[in-house]
Design a protein around this motif. Structure first.
Motif, PDB file in Angstrom:
ATOM      1  N   ALA A   5      -3.989   2.884 -44.055  1.00 28.17           N
ATOM      2  CA  ALA A   5      -2.945   3.170 -45.046  1.00 28.17           C
ATOM      3  C   ALA A   5      -3.465   4.211 -46.035  1.00 28.17           C
ATOM      4  N   PRO A   6      -2.585   5.061 -46.559  1.00 32.59           N
ATOM      5  CA  PRO A   6      -3.040   6.064 -47.536  1.00 32.59           C
ATOM      6  C   PRO A   6      -3.514   5.403 -48.828  1.00 32.59           C
ATOM      7  N   ASP A   7      -4.177   6.190 -49.649  1.00 37.02           N
ATOM      8  CA  ASP A   7      -4.689   5.695 -50.929  1.00 37.02           C
ATOM      9  C   ASP A   7      -3.524   5.202 -51.781  1.00 37.02           C
ATOM     10  N   PRO A   8      -3.442   3.898 -52.064  1.00 38.04           N
ATOM     11  CA  PRO A   8      -2.273   3.379 -52.799  1.00 38.04           C
ATOM     12  C   PRO A   8      -2.163   3.912 -54.220  1.00 38.04           C
ATOM     13  N   HIS A   9      -3.292   4.211 -54.841  1.00 35.23           N
ATOM     14  CA  HIS A   9      -3.248   4.719 -56.212  1.00 35.23           C
ATOM     15  C   HIS A   9      -2.684   6.143 -56.249  1.00 35.23           C
ATOM     16  N   ALA A  10      -3.103   6.970 -55.291  1.00 38.55           N
ATOM     17  CA  ALA A  10      -2.582   8.343 -55.230  1.00 38.55           C
ATOM     18  C   ALA A  10      -1.096   8.335 -54.898  1.00 38.55           C
ATOM     19  N   VAL A  11      -0.694   7.457 -53.980  1.00 38.41           N
ATOM     20  CA  VAL A  11       0.719   7.350 -53.610  1.00 38.41           C
ATOM     21  C   VAL A  11       1.542   6.904 -54.812  1.00 38.41           C
ATOM     22  N   ARG A  12       1.072   5.900 -55.531  1.00 38.60           N
ATOM     23  CA  ARG A  12       1.808   5.390 -56.679  1.00 38.60           C
ATOM     24  C   ARG A  12       1.935   6.461 -57.757  1.00 38.60           C
ATOM     25  N   SER A  13       0.855   7.204 -58.009  1.00 39.85           N
ATOM     26  CA  SER A  13       0.906   8.261 -59.016  1.00 39.85           C
ATOM     27  C   SER A  13       1.956   9.307 -58.669  1.00 39.85           C
ATOM     28  N   ALA A  14       1.998   9.710 -57.383  1.00 44.01           N
ATOM     29  CA  ALA A  14       2.984  10.708 -56.953  1.00 44.01           C
ATOM     30  C   ALA A  14       4.397  10.162 -57.069  1.00 44.01           C
ATOM     31  N   ASN A  15       4.580   8.888 -56.736  1.00 46.10           N
ATOM     32  CA  ASN A  15       5.919   8.304 -56.810  1.00 46.10           C
ATOM     33  C   ASN A  15       6.375   8.126 -58.260  1.00 46.10           C
ATOM     34  N   ILE A  16       5.458   7.818 -59.166  1.00 46.49           N
ATOM     35  CA  ILE A  16       5.813   7.736 -60.585  1.00 46.49           C
ATOM     36  C   ILE A  16       6.243   9.113 -61.093  1.00 46.49           C
ATOM     37  N   ASP A  17       5.556  10.144 -60.622  1.00 48.72           N
ATOM     38  CA  ASP A  17       5.959  11.508 -60.989  1.00 48.72           C
ATOM     39  C   ASP A  17       7.381  11.796 -60.520  1.00 48.72           C
ATOM     40  N   GLU A  18       7.735  11.294 -59.339  1.00 45.60           N
ATOM     41  CA  GLU A  18       9.093  11.484 -58.825  1.00 45.60           C
ATOM     42  C   GLU A  18      10.116  10.761 -59.704  1.00 45.60           C
ATOM     43  N   LEU A  19       9.792   9.569 -60.162  1.00 48.09           N
ATOM     44  CA  LEU A  19      10.704   8.851 -61.066  1.00 48.09           C
ATOM     45  C   LEU A  19      10.927   9.646 -62.337  1.00 48.09           C
ATOM     46  N   ARG A  20       9.856  10.212 -62.871  1.00 44.10           N
ATOM     47  CA  ARG A  20       9.983  11.012 -64.089  1.00 44.10           C
ATOM     48  C   ARG A  20      10.849  12.243 -63.830  1.00 44.10           C
ATOM     49  N   ARG A  21      10.673  12.846 -62.656  1.00 43.96           N
ATOM     50  CA  ARG A  21      11.484  14.022 -62.322  1.00 43.96           C
ATOM     51  C   ARG A  21      12.970  13.661 -62.283  1.00 43.96           C
ATOM     52  N   LEU A  22      13.267  12.445 -61.825  1.00 49.56           N
ATOM     53  CA  LEU A  22      14.653  11.976 -61.764  1.00 49.56           C
ATOM     54  C   LEU A  22      15.138  11.412 -63.105  1.00 49.56           C
ATOM     55  N   ARG A  23      14.260  11.436 -64.127  1.00 52.43           N
ATOM     56  CA  ARG A  23      14.578  10.926 -65.457  1.00 52.43           C
ATOM     57  C   ARG A  23      14.935   9.443 -65.428  1.00 52.43           C
ATOM     58  N   LEU A  24      14.158   8.708 -64.645  1.00 58.74           N
ATOM     59  CA  LEU A  24      14.326   7.265 -64.539  1.00 58.74           C
ATOM     60  C   LEU A  24      13.196   6.566 -65.293  1.00 58.74           C
ATOM     61  N   PRO A  25      13.426   5.308 -65.714  1.00 56.34           N
ATOM     62  CA  PRO A  25      12.326   4.546 -66.320  1.00 56.34           C
ATOM     63  C   PRO A  25      11.183   4.389 -65.313  1.00 56.34           C
ATOM     64  N   VAL A  26       9.981   4.286 -65.811  1.00 53.35           N
ATOM     65  CA  VAL A  26       8.832   4.090 -64.918  1.00 53.35           C
ATOM     66  C   VAL A  26       8.274   2.688 -65.124  1.00 53.35           C
ATOM     67  N   PRO A  27       7.791   2.063 -64.045  1.00 49.00           N
ATOM     68  CA  PRO A  27       7.251   0.699 -64.158  1.00 49.00           C
ATOM     69  C   PRO A  27       6.020   0.659 -65.065  1.00 49.00           C
ATOM     70  N   PRO A  28       5.714  -0.512 -65.603  1.00 45.00           N
ATOM     71  CA  PRO A  28       4.527  -0.641 -66.452  1.00 45.00           C
ATOM     72  C   PRO A  28       3.243  -0.474 -65.645  1.00 45.00           C
TER      73      PRO A  28
END
Length: 226
Positions: A5-28
């Motif tokens: 499986a890919p690095d979960p921390h790197a994947v999560r960081s990229a996905n949080i960036d996507e949420l910010r791009r969509l102007r959505l709340p980000v998880p804690p």
């Protein structure tokens, strides 16, 4: 076959960036990871993915007017009677259950179709691909599972790619619910129900192997509580 499986921390960081791009709340910061470093990932067997897709498509056909007898005939011809969960069986044979919740499976079918390589995108701002119906089983016309498989050549996604999209939808599910509760505008035409259905399908389709993962469960055993 399971792959790293890919690095979960790197994947999560990229996905949080996507949420910010969509102007959505980000998880804690303490929002759980879907998998841990060193885990392996694989997809369910293609035939199992196809069977689940076909069953959900049958349920949608029942939602939109297919008779119980016609549905049972299709299940028998496709050898899929045992693939229904108990709630699905009750709905297909006796219309027992929440019709509205079964209609929502439209987006679960969309996600499974993405996993099978039958549709190109799974965009959280866009509804299902209008061309998708052409590549799904034509159940109303009597097309059986075997006939559908011979007509449509599935090309399942890479398991690591599917894992990344699963983590994305894990985050999206939280973000859409938070946005709806807070009255924050959503980024497109998709709501939290649709995102939840897509996540459900991905959670079921993607299997992780590691010390903290249980054996893969059934469709109704998918946990969407977090």
């Amino acid at each position: 076959m399971a792959v790293p499986a890919p690095d979960p921390h790197a994947v999560r960081s990229a996905n949080i960036d996507e949420l910010r791009r969509l102007r959505l709340p980000v998880p804690p910061a303490e929002f759980p990871l879907v998998w841990e470093p060193g885990d392996e990932v694989e997809l369910r067997p293609t035939r199992e993915l196809e069977a689940r897709t076909a069953v959900l498509q049958l349920i949608l056909a029942r939602c939109f007017g297919m008779s119980p007898s016609a549905a049972m005939s299709w299940l028998l011809a496709s050898h899929l009677v045992e693939s229904l969960t108990p709630p699905e069986w009750q709905f297909v044979t006796g219309s027992v259950g929440d019709h509205r919740s079964f209609v929502l499976h439209h987006d679960a079918v969309f996600a499974l179709s993405w996993v099978l390589g039958l549709t190109k995108h799974l965009d959280p701002t866009e509804p299902t691909d209008p061309r998708l119906l052409e590549v799904l089983p034509h159940i109303a016309a009597g097309e059986t599972l075997r006939q559908w498989r011979s007509r449509t050549l599935a090309a399942p996604r890479d398991a690591a790619e599917a894992a990344v999209l699963l983590d994305y939808h894990y985050c999206l599910d939280w973000a859409f619910l938070e946005a709806e509760q807070a009255g924050i505008p959503l980024p497109g035409l998709v709501d939290a129900n649709a995102i939840g259905q897509r996540r459900w399908a991905l959670e079921w389709a993607v299997i992780f192997r590691g010390p903290y993962h249980d054996p893969p469960g059934g469709w109704e055993e998918v946990d969407l509580s977090t």
